[in-house]
Design a protein around this motif. Structure first.
Motif, short mmCIF file in Angstrom:
data_model
loop_
_atom_site.label_atom_id
_atom_site.label_comp_id
_atom_site.label_asym_id
_atom_site.label_seq_id
_atom_site.Cartn_x
_atom_site.Cartn_y
_atom_site.Cartn_z
N ALA A 43 38.09 -32.61 -30.64
CA ALA A 43 37.50 -31.78 -31.13
C ALA A 43 37.99 -30.42 -30.36
O ALA A 43 38.39 -29.94 -30.01
CB ALA A 43 36.42 -31.93 -31.69
N GLN A 298 38.33 -38.50 -42.54
CA GLN A 298 39.17 -37.99 -42.03
C GLN A 298 40.36 -39.51 -42.65
O GLN A 298 41.78 -39.12 -41.71
CB GLN A 298 39.81 -37.56 -40.26
CG GLN A 298 38.87 -36.94 -40.18
CD GLN A 298 37.34 -36.84 -39.35
OE1 GLN A 298 36.54 -36.43 -40.77
NE2 GLN A 298 36.55 -37.57 -39.05
N PRO A 331 39.05 -29.59 -42.87
CA PRO A 331 38.86 -29.62 -41.05
C PRO A 331 38.35 -28.44 -41.21
O PRO A 331 38.63 -27.65 -41.08
CB PRO A 331 40.44 -30.09 -40.80
CG PRO A 331 41.34 -29.76 -41.53
CD PRO A 331 40.78 -29.60 -42.83
N THR A 339 31.05 -29.20 -41.97
CA THR A 339 31.99 -29.80 -41.86
C THR A 339 32.38 -31.05 -42.18
O THR A 339 31.12 -32.02 -42.09
CB THR A 339 32.13 -29.42 -40.26
OG1 THR A 339 33.11 -28.12 -40.14
CG2 THR A 339 33.97 -30.23 -40.34
N THR A 343 38.02 -34.62 -36.24
CA THR A 343 39.75 -34.44 -36.76
C THR A 343 40.03 -36.15 -36.51
O THR A 343 39.07 -36.37 -36.48
CB THR A 343 39.60 -34.50 -34.41
OG1 THR A 343 38.93 -35.08 -34.35
CG2 THR A 343 39.33 -32.77 -34.36
N HIS A 375 45.15 -26.90 -34.46
CA HIS A 375 44.49 -28.08 -33.51
C HIS A 375 45.33 -29.42 -33.58
O HIS A 375 45.68 -30.24 -34.64
CB HIS A 375 43.29 -28.66 -34.72
CG HIS A 375 42.18 -28.77 -33.18
ND1 HIS A 375 42.44 -30.56 -32.92
CD2 HIS A 375 41.20 -28.78 -32.90
CE1 HIS A 375 41.60 -31.04 -32.00
NE2 HIS A 375 40.36 -30.06 -31.95
N ALA A 378 43.92 -31.84 -35.87
CA ALA A 378 43.55 -31.91 -36.67
C ALA A 378 44.21 -33.02 -38.41
O ALA A 378 45.12 -31.18 -38.15
CB ALA A 378 42.45 -31.03 -37.25
#
Length: 495
Positions: A43, A298, A331, A339, A343, A375, A378
């Motif tokens: 991250a 993720q 993300p 959140t 990531t 990012h 991400a």
């Protein structure tokens, strides 16, 4: 303490102490050659620490330590009540240090702190405690014999266990293996992934504080081709228990055959089918669950519902509901308690997922694109529609937040598509029809089948797969079988 505040976690990052050494025979120590490797915060995009890089010489020391204490019987011959008390104490300490462990997990992997706090760390402690409570409730057997004989069937610890675990749930999956292995009386060498070793290293000290004898639990961070293979080829390791890729699992089987025929218990890849029939009890709930089933962590979940099979008559409605649910999975900063998606584990893995998405664009319709240049690690919710079941995005394990939707028109077609996979870890069926639920559950080739839910369950049920998803089982009393020897004692009684 306001742990629901981003600033709270940012301040904790400034003060956290990170242990980076090996743990062998009850002590932290450097490697034999003093080599290290960098641990990356995906991250923040910077190096967190330099961790000891265990190799064959370090593995040899750890195995010798584990074998010596096993043969002495400090733990292997301890009473079930003693082992229970120590493991319960370890669970207590994990709960007391839950914020520290959660922060280490989030920094190491990029997963949201809310999930580390809510799921990973409590689940890890729960696994240790469950086996602590189970071990003095597992009995041997007395077989039926004639009056002049007595036949006893007993379970004994196997010996030295090597646990090789992945980076997606580093502490949780380690504890799924440590719980039964330690409860049964074995010595364990834990080899965490080189991408996420920090909670394993910290756990070692907590285990010592809990009273685990020196040598019973060792931690060797390092790379698979060095520390991992040294364990798999070691002649004095009795069992390898592994969660990770199918490719690595196959190599471990070869190594076992080339060494001492050690047992190898594998939980490998998955490409699980989530099947929604037109008579689904609640389409909105099913859509929310389908979103969580692929976008949680993720998409880096072996049992993620990566293939969504929709009956034609409700497919369009369901897709719109799903797109709406995807808005809840976006993300953000993993240290922000709000959140829901962090990531991916690192930039290299993100590049792999990007490659799958690019290839998928040539194989189907991209209905939701989670790629972003904001990012490098991400990727947000990504959905493909009407992709051929033979396409790579339909067949290969992507290990990212990429969902492939296929329509079907009959139960037989849904079953055929679902079972047409090299993997068989999980599957789900959404229907009001009880008979259909039973028919599908019995015919789906998967280690876990969920009806009107996805990936529900607890420590009481086994977890593992069919086909190339593996051959072992984590969780439940069935896992104890993998870490114990079954012995028959036949006694002739004097008349």
């Amino acid at each position: 303490m306001d742990f629901q505040n981003l600033n709270y976690w940012q301040e904790k990052v400034k003060n956290i102490a990170i242990e980076t050494r090996l743990f062998i025979n009850g002590e932290y120590c450097p490697t034999q050659d003093n080599s290290t490797f960098d641990i990356f915060d995906p991250a923040a995009q910077h190096t967190l620490a330099q961790v000891a890089r265990g190799k064959k010489a370090d593995v040899d020391l750890a195995v010798r330590s584990a074998r010596d204490v096993f043969e002495r019987g400090d733990w292997s011959q301890a009473s079930p009540a003693k082992r229970k008390a120590v493991l319960n104490k370890l669970a207590d300490l994990m709960e007391q240090h839950h914020e520290e462990l959660a922060l280490l997990e989030t920094l190491d992997t990029g997963k949201p702190i809310r999930h580390s706090l809510r799921d990973d760390i409590p689940g890890s402690a729960r696994a240790i405690r469950w086996y602590a409570e189970a071990i003095d409730k597992v009995y041997g057997e007395v077989a039926t014999t004639g009056v002049n004989d007595l036949a006893l069937i007993v379970r004994e610890p196997v010996g030295v266990i090597a646990a090789v675990v992945p980076w997606n749930f580093p502490l949780l999956l380690a504890c799924w293996k440590l719980g039964p292995a330690l409860a049964a009386g074995n010595s364990v060498i834990l080899k965490p992934s080189e991408k996420s070793p920090l909670t394993a290293i910290r756990l070692a000290q907590l285990a010592k504080e809990a009273g685990l004898p020196d040598g019973v639990f060792n931690v060797i961070p390092g790379f698979g081709h060095e520390a991992g293979q040294a364990l798999s080829l070691h002649p004095d390791v009795d069992v390898i228990t592994f969660t990770g890729s199918t490719r690595t699992g196959k190599q471990l089987l070869k190594d076992a055959g080339d060494s001492n025929m050690k047992r190898v218990w594998l939980e490998a890849g998955g490409k699980s089918a989530n099947i929604v029939f037109a008579d689904c009890p609640d389409l909105a709930k099913a859509a929310a669950t389908a979103a969580a089933g692929i976008f949680y962590n993720q998409g880096q979940v072996c049992i993620a519902g990566t293939r969504l099979l929709l009956e034609e008559s409700i497919a369009d409605e369901f897709i719109e509901l799903l797109k709406e649910q995807a808005k809840n999975w976006q993300p953000g900063n993993p240290l922000d308690p709000n959140t829901t998606m962090g990531t991916l584990i690192d930039n290299a893995h993100a590049d792999t997922v990007h490659s799958f998405i690019r290839n998928g664009e040539t194989e189907g319709k991209l209905a939701l694109d989670g790629r972003s240049a904001q990012h490098p690690a991400a990727i947000g919710p990504t959905i493909f529609l009407d992709t051929n079941p033979t396409a790579s995005v339909s067949r290969d394990e992507i290990f990212g937040p990429v969902l492939v939707i296929t329509r079907f028109t009959s139960e037989a077609q849904a079953l055929e598509i679902a079972n047409d996979s090299d993997y068989g870890l999980g599957a789900a069926v959404w229907t009001r029809d009880l008979s259909r639920a039973h028919r599908m559950s019995r015919r789906l080739k998967a280690g876990s089948v969920f009806v009107n839910n996805y990936n529900d369950g607890d420590m009481t049920v086994p977890f593992g797969g069919y086909k190339q998803s593996g051959n072992g089982r984590d969780k439940s009393l069935h896992a104890l079988e993998k870490f114990s020897e079954l012995k028959t004692i036949w006694i002739s009684l004097e008349p």
